[in-house]
Design a protein around this motif. Structure first.
Motif, PDB file in Angstrom:
ATOM      1  N   UNK A 108       6.159   6.590  -8.768  1.00 15.23           N
ATOM      2  CA  UNK A 108       5.616   6.844  -7.465  1.00 15.23           C
ATOM      3  C   UNK A 108       6.275   8.242  -7.298  1.00 15.23           C
ATOM      4  N   UNK A 109       5.458   9.288  -7.074  1.00  9.38           N
ATOM      5  CA  UNK A 109       6.056  10.577  -6.485  1.00  9.38           C
ATOM      6  C   UNK A 109       6.271  10.697  -4.899  1.00  9.38           C
ATOM      7  N   UNK A 110       5.756   9.768  -4.304  1.00 11.04           N
ATOM      8  CA  UNK A 110       6.084   9.958  -2.767  1.00 11.04           C
ATOM      9  C   UNK A 110       7.297   8.873  -2.621  1.00 11.04           C
ATOM     10  N   UNK A 138       0.789  -0.998  -0.021  1.00  4.80           N
ATOM     11  CA  UNK A 138      -0.054  -0.023  -0.004  1.00  4.80           C
ATOM     12  C   UNK A 138       1.045   1.191  -0.127  1.00  4.80           C
ATOM     13  N   UNK A 139       0.536   2.203  -0.832  1.00  4.32           N
ATOM     14  CA  UNK A 139       1.363   3.299  -0.898  1.00  4.32           C
ATOM     15  C   UNK A 139       1.560   4.168   0.051  1.00  4.32           C
ATOM     16  N   UNK A 140       0.658   4.046   1.183  1.00  8.09           N
ATOM     17  CA  UNK A 140       0.717   4.852   2.420  1.00  8.09           C
ATOM     18  C   UNK A 140       1.987   4.399   3.351  1.00  8.09           C
ATOM     19  N   UNK A 141       2.637   3.391   2.970  1.00  8.63           N
ATOM     20  CA  UNK A 141       3.906   2.956   3.519  1.00  8.63           C
ATOM     21  C   UNK A 141       5.042   3.960   3.411  1.00  8.63           C
ATOM     22  N   UNK A 142       4.818   4.808   2.305  1.00 10.76           N
ATOM     23  CA  UNK A 142       5.761   5.775   2.225  1.00 10.76           C
ATOM     24  C   UNK A 142       5.673   7.200   3.144  1.00 10.76           C
ATOM     25  N   UNK A 143       4.422   6.981   3.698  1.00 13.32           N
ATOM     26  CA  UNK A 143       4.017   7.987   5.010  1.00 13.32           C
ATOM     27  C   UNK A 143       4.119   7.320   6.219  1.00 13.32           C
ATOM     28  N   UNK A 151       7.832  16.501  -5.562  1.00 12.36           N
ATOM     29  CA  UNK A 151       6.833  16.685  -6.643  1.00 12.36           C
ATOM     30  C   UNK A 151       5.693  15.997  -6.175  1.00 12.36           C
ATOM     31  N   UNK A 152       4.528  16.103  -6.791  1.00 15.92           N
ATOM     32  CA  UNK A 152       3.317  15.346  -6.795  1.00 15.92           C
ATOM     33  C   UNK A 152       2.853  15.109  -5.523  1.00 15.92           C
ATOM     34  N   UNK A 153       2.564  13.678  -4.903  1.00 15.21           N
ATOM     35  CA  UNK A 153       2.195  13.203  -3.917  1.00 15.21           C
ATOM     36  C   UNK A 153       3.386  13.576  -2.779  1.00 15.21           C
ATOM     37  N   UNK A 154       4.629  13.716  -3.194  1.00 16.08           N
ATOM     38  CA  UNK A 154       5.634  13.748  -2.140  1.00 16.08           C
ATOM     39  C   UNK A 154       5.280  15.203  -1.001  1.00 16.08           C
ATOM     40  N   UNK A 155       4.755  16.256  -1.860  1.00 19.19           N
ATOM     41  CA  UNK A 155       4.652  17.518  -1.008  1.00 19.19           C
ATOM     42  C   UNK A 155       3.249  17.004  -0.235  1.00 19.19           C
ATOM     43  N   UNK A 156       2.126  16.529  -1.000  1.00 19.30           N
ATOM     44  CA  UNK A 156       1.060  16.533  -0.105  1.00 19.30           C
ATOM     45  C   UNK A 156       1.519  15.521   1.146  1.00 19.30           C
ATOM     46  N   UNK A 157       2.095  14.330   1.116  1.00 20.90           N
ATOM     47  CA  UNK A 157       2.476  13.710   2.211  1.00 20.90           C
ATOM     48  C   UNK A 157       3.387  14.362   3.173  1.00 20.90           C
ATOM     49  N   UNK A 158       4.258  14.922   2.554  1.00 20.43           N
ATOM     50  CA  UNK A 158       5.268  15.935   3.625  1.00 20.43           C
ATOM     51  C   UNK A 158       4.560  16.748   4.235  1.00 20.43           C
ATOM     52  N   UNK A 159       3.800  17.601   3.770  1.00 21.60           N
ATOM     53  CA  UNK A 159       2.790  18.576   4.331  1.00 21.60           C
ATOM     54  C   UNK A 159       1.942  18.116   5.166  1.00 21.60           C
TER      55      UNK A 159
END
Ligand SMILES: NC(=O)CC[C@H](N)C(=O)O
Length: 464
Positions: free
Chosen positions: A129-131, A65-70, A429-437
């Motif tokens: 994957x941008x995250x 699941x991609x939430x594992x990057x967060x 980029x992309x999802x990376x900022x969304x997740x980081x923020x």
């Protein structure tokens, strides 16, 4: 059109590299492999797979699941990020050349992976994957190199503290002796640990060059040779993994928290940076003044100072990072300034051709910080930004009115600065900022909502 994932699998020379790893697996008796990636906060994540599946894994990869990057994070309001009903699956494919056997467990190896959106996703299947902070750094760096012909080399100074364990196994913060920076006797106290760390580092390809005891209890800094940004980031990740392992083996706790103790130095992670064209260092002086960086160096410096507020959010990414900045006098920076051999400035020209970026600490995710520095320097070079004159004064004795600009002194202000800065944001980029923020905003809000011992001591008896 082939997808990013398909292009990755079909890279020239990959099949031969896969076969070479197979030979190592068989010769060395490797039975298990960790397929690793790095989360937004620098945690090492991934899956373990028996070694007989190596070839299949290099083509199919693992799914997660991609939430594992967060770090599979749920915010304080109970919202999921990256694994709610709208989440997608990521695919991780090994960067075959990063395969290494773990020296403490030679049956086990690890390989770093690049992440993609799942093959069956409705939107952009098989796209990068941008995250994925590690993949992002490689792509941002490659683009910078295509545009400017230069690449970033970095050497880090990863400070951390070795803490004793209490009888119940928790890290002890008691029994500190007064530390002396660069004190050999205190360094020697850690020697058994150091030997073990060095042994593992060497086995995993880190060219260890020097080390010292810093000025906090059990505070160690061990350095390895600088290299291209991607290599240094992978090695810092490996170094942290090694410290954790040595701590387990020797009954000590490797502490990477930036500022665990008040009144003594914090754990920084200075980045020594330089831009190179081939094997030419582009920061070297190009005038008669042997101390002054050349034109490229000065405008790169201008870019760093111009974007510093947003950079700080990425390079000092925790609530605790800012305790380091507030507890002044321990060489942590406070103003957007630079100087020659001035350890109180944010950027120190530490040698001809090399800048030491100091607004960063041990909690940094190097993939994000290197990408952010690349974008800030790229903007400085493109716009020929002037960094202003070097600061020769002691920054701690300069009042805000006399200084250029104070850097953000808490995570909330740093997040606001990042939100405004499109250049530094392009490093996420992309999802990376969304997740980081989302992740960091939640961290900041949870902190702001916490009633601490300090509140009670200060206000419990406030009135009448
Ligand atoms: N030797 C050093 O540069 C010490 C740095 C210091 N520990 C800091 O937090 O900035």
């Amino acid at each position: 059109m082939p997808t990013d994932l398909e292009n990755f699998v079909n890279q020239d020379g990959r099949d031969e590299a896969v076969r070479q790893v197979r030979r190592q697996i068989d010769e060395k008796g490797v039975t298990y492999i960790y397929y690793q990636f790095v989360s937004v906060t620098g945690r090492i994540m991934g899956k373990g797979v028996p070694a007989e599946h190596w070839e299949r894994m290099t083509e199919k990869g693992f799914q997660l699941v991609y939430g594992s990057t967060a770090n599979l994070f749920i915010d304080r309001k109970g919202d999921y990020i990256g694994y709610g009903p709208d989440a997608w699956e990521l695919v991780g494919l090994p960067d075959v050349e990063t395969f290494q056997i773990l020296p403490w467990d030679p049956q086990t190896a690890r390989v770093f992976c690049t992440l993609f959106r799942g093959r069956e996703e409705e939107q952009d299947p098989g796209a990068y994957l941008t995250s994925d902070c590690r993949g992002n750094l490689a792509r941002i760096h490659a683009e910078f190199e295509r545009e400017t012909g230069m690449h970033l080399r970095v050497g880090t100074e990863p400070e951390m503290m070795w803490l004793k364990l209490n009888p119940d196994g928790t890290p002890s913060v008691e029994g500190k002796t007064k530390p002396f920076c660069y004190h050999i006797d205190q360094f020697a106290e850690l020697q058994p640990l150091i030997h073990r760390v060095l042994e593992y580092c060497k086995a995993m390809g880190l060219d260890m060059i020097q080390g010292d005891h810093e000025d906090a209890p059990g505070q160690l800094e061990l350095n390895w040779q600088f290299d291209r940004a991607e290599q240094t980031a992978d090695r810092l990740t490996t170094y942290r993994q090694i410290c954790k392992q040595v701590g387990r083996e020797m009954g000590a706790f490797p502490c990477f928290m930036p500022k665990p103790f008040m009144g003594v130095s914090a754990n920084s992670c200075h980045h020594n940076i330089s831009l190179w064209q081939g094997d030419t260092n582009m920061f070297l002086p190009d005038t008669d003044n042997p101390r002054m960086p050349g034109k490229i160096g000065l405008s790169a410096l201008g870019g760093i100072l111009e974007h510093l507020d947003a950079l700080v959010c990425v390079t000092a990414p925790t609530v605790n990072s800012y305790r380091r900045l507030w507890d002044t006098g321990f060489w942590a920076p406070v103003y957007a300034n630079w100087g020659f051999q001035n350890r109180t400035t944010t950027v120190r020209v530490s040698a001809p051709g090399r800048f030491e970026y100091k607004a960063t600490d041990s909690s940094v995710n190097p993939y994000l910080s290197f990408a952010a520095l690349i974008q800030a320097m790229g903007d400085g070079i493109a716009r020929n930004i002037d960094p202003g004159p070097p600061e020769n004064r002691n920054s701690y004795e300069v009042s805000t009115g006399q200084a250029t600009h104070k850097i953000p002194m808490n995570l909330g202000d740093a997040l606001a600065a990042l939100e405004r800065d499109q250049v530094v944001r392009s490093a996420l980029p992309g999802e990376m900022y969304t997740i980081f923020e989302h992740y960091k905003r939640d961290e900041w809000e949870r902190f702001c909502a916490t009633v601490t011992e300090w509140d009670i001591n200060e206000y419990l008896d406030i009135l009448p």
